[in-house]
Write a protein that holds these residues in place. Structure first.
Motif, mmCIF file in Angstrom:
data_model
loop_
_atom_site.group_PDB
_atom_site.id
_atom_site.type_symbol
_atom_site.label_atom_id
_atom_site.label_comp_id
_atom_site.label_asym_id
_atom_site.label_seq_id
_atom_site.Cartn_x
_atom_site.Cartn_y
_atom_site.Cartn_z
ATOM 1 N N LEU A 48 0.835 -1.202 0.000
ATOM 2 C CA LEU A 48 0.000 0.000 0.000
ATOM 3 C C LEU A 48 0.870 1.253 0.000
ATOM 4 N N ALA A 49 2.011 1.208 0.690
ATOM 5 C CA ALA A 49 2.932 2.340 0.654
ATOM 6 C C ALA A 49 3.474 2.537 -0.755
ATOM 7 N N ALA A 50 3.777 1.431 -1.437
ATOM 8 C CA ALA A 50 4.243 1.515 -2.825
ATOM 9 C C ALA A 50 3.158 2.083 -3.733
ATOM 10 N N ASP A 51 1.891 1.852 -3.373
ATOM 11 C CA ASP A 51 0.765 2.387 -4.146
ATOM 12 C C ASP A 51 0.519 3.866 -3.877
ATOM 13 N N GLY A 52 1.274 4.436 -2.965
ATOM 14 C CA GLY A 52 1.149 5.861 -2.680
ATOM 15 C C GLY A 52 0.409 6.206 -1.405
ATOM 16 N N PHE A 53 -0.097 5.206 -0.693
ATOM 17 C CA PHE A 53 -0.784 5.479 0.566
ATOM 18 C C PHE A 53 0.216 5.857 1.652
ATOM 19 N N ILE A 54 -0.227 6.679 2.574
ATOM 20 C CA ILE A 54 0.480 6.878 3.830
ATOM 21 C C ILE A 54 -0.033 5.787 4.759
ATOM 22 N N VAL A 55 0.834 4.898 5.184
ATOM 23 C CA VAL A 55 0.394 3.704 5.902
ATOM 24 C C VAL A 55 0.678 3.828 7.394
ATOM 25 N N ALA A 56 -0.365 3.622 8.189
ATOM 26 C CA ALA A 56 -0.227 3.549 9.643
ATOM 27 C C ALA A 56 -0.229 2.076 10.027
ATOM 28 N N ILE A 57 0.880 1.621 10.582
ATOM 29 C CA ILE A 57 1.038 0.222 10.969
ATOM 30 C C ILE A 57 0.724 0.080 12.449
ATOM 31 N N LEU A 58 -0.182 -0.846 12.778
ATOM 32 C CA LEU A 58 -0.529 -1.114 14.170
ATOM 33 C C LEU A 58 -0.024 -2.492 14.575
ATOM 34 N N THR A 59 0.515 -2.583 15.777
ATOM 35 C CA THR A 59 0.842 -3.868 16.378
ATOM 36 C C THR A 59 0.906 -3.683 17.878
ATOM 37 N N ARG A 60 0.734 -4.752 18.616
ATOM 38 C CA ARG A 60 0.780 -4.632 20.076
ATOM 39 C C ARG A 60 2.170 -4.884 20.636
ATOM 40 N N THR A 61 3.121 -5.256 19.795
ATOM 41 C CA THR A 61 4.493 -5.527 20.238
ATOM 42 C C THR A 61 5.300 -4.236 20.277
ATOM 43 N N GLU A 62 5.904 -3.966 21.395
ATOM 44 C CA GLU A 62 6.665 -2.728 21.585
ATOM 45 C C GLU A 62 7.764 -2.577 20.532
ATOM 46 N N GLY A 63 7.737 -1.462 19.814
ATOM 47 C CA GLY A 63 8.786 -1.127 18.859
ATOM 48 C C GLY A 63 8.686 -1.795 17.504
ATOM 49 N N ALA A 64 7.847 -2.828 17.355
ATOM 50 C CA ALA A 64 7.798 -3.582 16.100
ATOM 51 C C ALA A 64 7.209 -2.765 14.958
ATOM 52 N N ALA A 65 6.155 -2.007 15.229
ATOM 53 C CA ALA A 65 5.519 -1.210 14.175
ATOM 54 C C ALA A 65 6.446 -0.107 13.698
ATOM 55 N N GLU A 66 7.146 0.508 14.636
ATOM 56 C CA GLU A 66 8.080 1.567 14.268
ATOM 57 C C GLU A 66 9.213 1.025 13.397
ATOM 58 N N GLN A 67 9.705 -0.155 13.754
ATOM 59 C CA GLN A 67 10.782 -0.766 12.972
ATOM 60 C C GLN A 67 10.308 -1.106 11.558
ATOM 61 N N ALA A 68 9.091 -1.648 11.460
ATOM 62 C CA ALA A 68 8.535 -1.974 10.146
ATOM 63 C C ALA A 68 8.364 -0.720 9.303
ATOM 64 N N ALA A 69 7.892 0.351 9.923
ATOM 65 C CA ALA A 69 7.710 1.610 9.193
ATOM 66 C C ALA A 69 9.041 2.156 8.693
#
Length: 251
Positions: A25-46
């Motif tokens: 979705l990011a490649a498609d041009g969306f601004i993607v908000a990633i949610l996860t309950r694991t500390e730091g994992a979403a930030e790392q993925a972003a």
């Protein structure tokens, strides 16, 4: 619906299928908000998506907790803007014989997989309604279609998503919102690789023998289906179940 500058939220988007969806979705041009309950994992993925040229932000939240969902979506709106696409992917998949399944395990599986979907979609829908357009995409499982031994809680929660899709599509189609479900099967994810290493699953080569296309699926295969359903090309598609399974299950 062009992705350019629009906001898409992906729960469970830090790993496996969810990460592939967020990346696409990011490649498609969306601004993607990633949610996860694991500390730091979403930030790392972003950050990883950002290094590839995509625009993503990571947020921590347990989708089974409505207060957390409301709070994190408020942050996302402040940081990125109103939502246009909601992808409910977060899930747990415990495997235990039915007669040994505890009520706590049953309720926790439904809390995350089904109530979590309810929380995210209901909290995100006001943005889509205000815009008069939007996409809701649920990620279910072939376990809901054909069953799965020792996974009654998981299959039941995923079956609930299929029913929710039909109901929401009927309710919100006239407001410009489409609601669809993608149903993966035989996808080679890190969690599948872990189960394979533990001896719970056969090798990828053995599993591929039972898949008509001759290979296991990838996260990119599921992400491609989500990309289509999030696009303008799918504006006349709603209430549908799109099975992405290499032909391993027809139905």
């Amino acid at each position: 619906m062009s992705g350019e500058g629009r906001v898409a939220v992906v729960s469970g988007g830090a790993a496996g299928i969810g990460y592939s969806i967020a990346e696409r979705l990011a490649a498609d041009g969306f601004i993607v908000a990633i949610l996860t309950r694991t500390e730091g994992a979403a930030e790392q993925a972003a950050e990883e998506i950002g290094r590839g040229g995509g625009n993503a932000r990571g947020y921590r939240a347990d989708v089974g907790d409505r207060a957390q969902v409301d709070a994190v979506l408020a942050r996302i709106r402040d940081d990125l803007g109103p939502l246009s696409v909601v992808v409910a992917n977060a899930a747990v998949a415990p495997k235990r014989p039915f007669l040994e399944t505890t009520q706590e395990e049953w309720e926790n599986t439904l809390r995350i997989n089904l109530t979590g979907t309810f929380n995210l979609v209901q909290a995100g829908l006001p943005d889509l309604l205000a815009a008069g357009a939007g996409r809701v995409i649920l990620i279910s499982s072939s376990s809901a279609q054909r069953g799965a031994p020792q996974m009654a809680a998981y299959a039941s929660s995923k079956g609930g998503q299929l029913a929710m899709t039909k109901a929401l599509a009927m309710e919100f189609s006239k407001q410009g919102i489409t609601v669809n479900t993608v149903v993966p099967s035989s996808i080679d994810t890190p969690s599948v690789a872990k189960k394979r290493a533990e001896g719970q699953l056969p090798s990828a080569e053995e599993m591929s023998k039972f898949i008509p296309v001759g290979r296991m699926g990838t996260g990119a295969d599921i992400a491609g289906a989500v990309s289509y359903l999030a696009s303008e090309d799918a504006s006349y598609v709603t209430g549908q179940t799109l099975s992405v399974n290499g032909g391993s299950f027809i139905g």
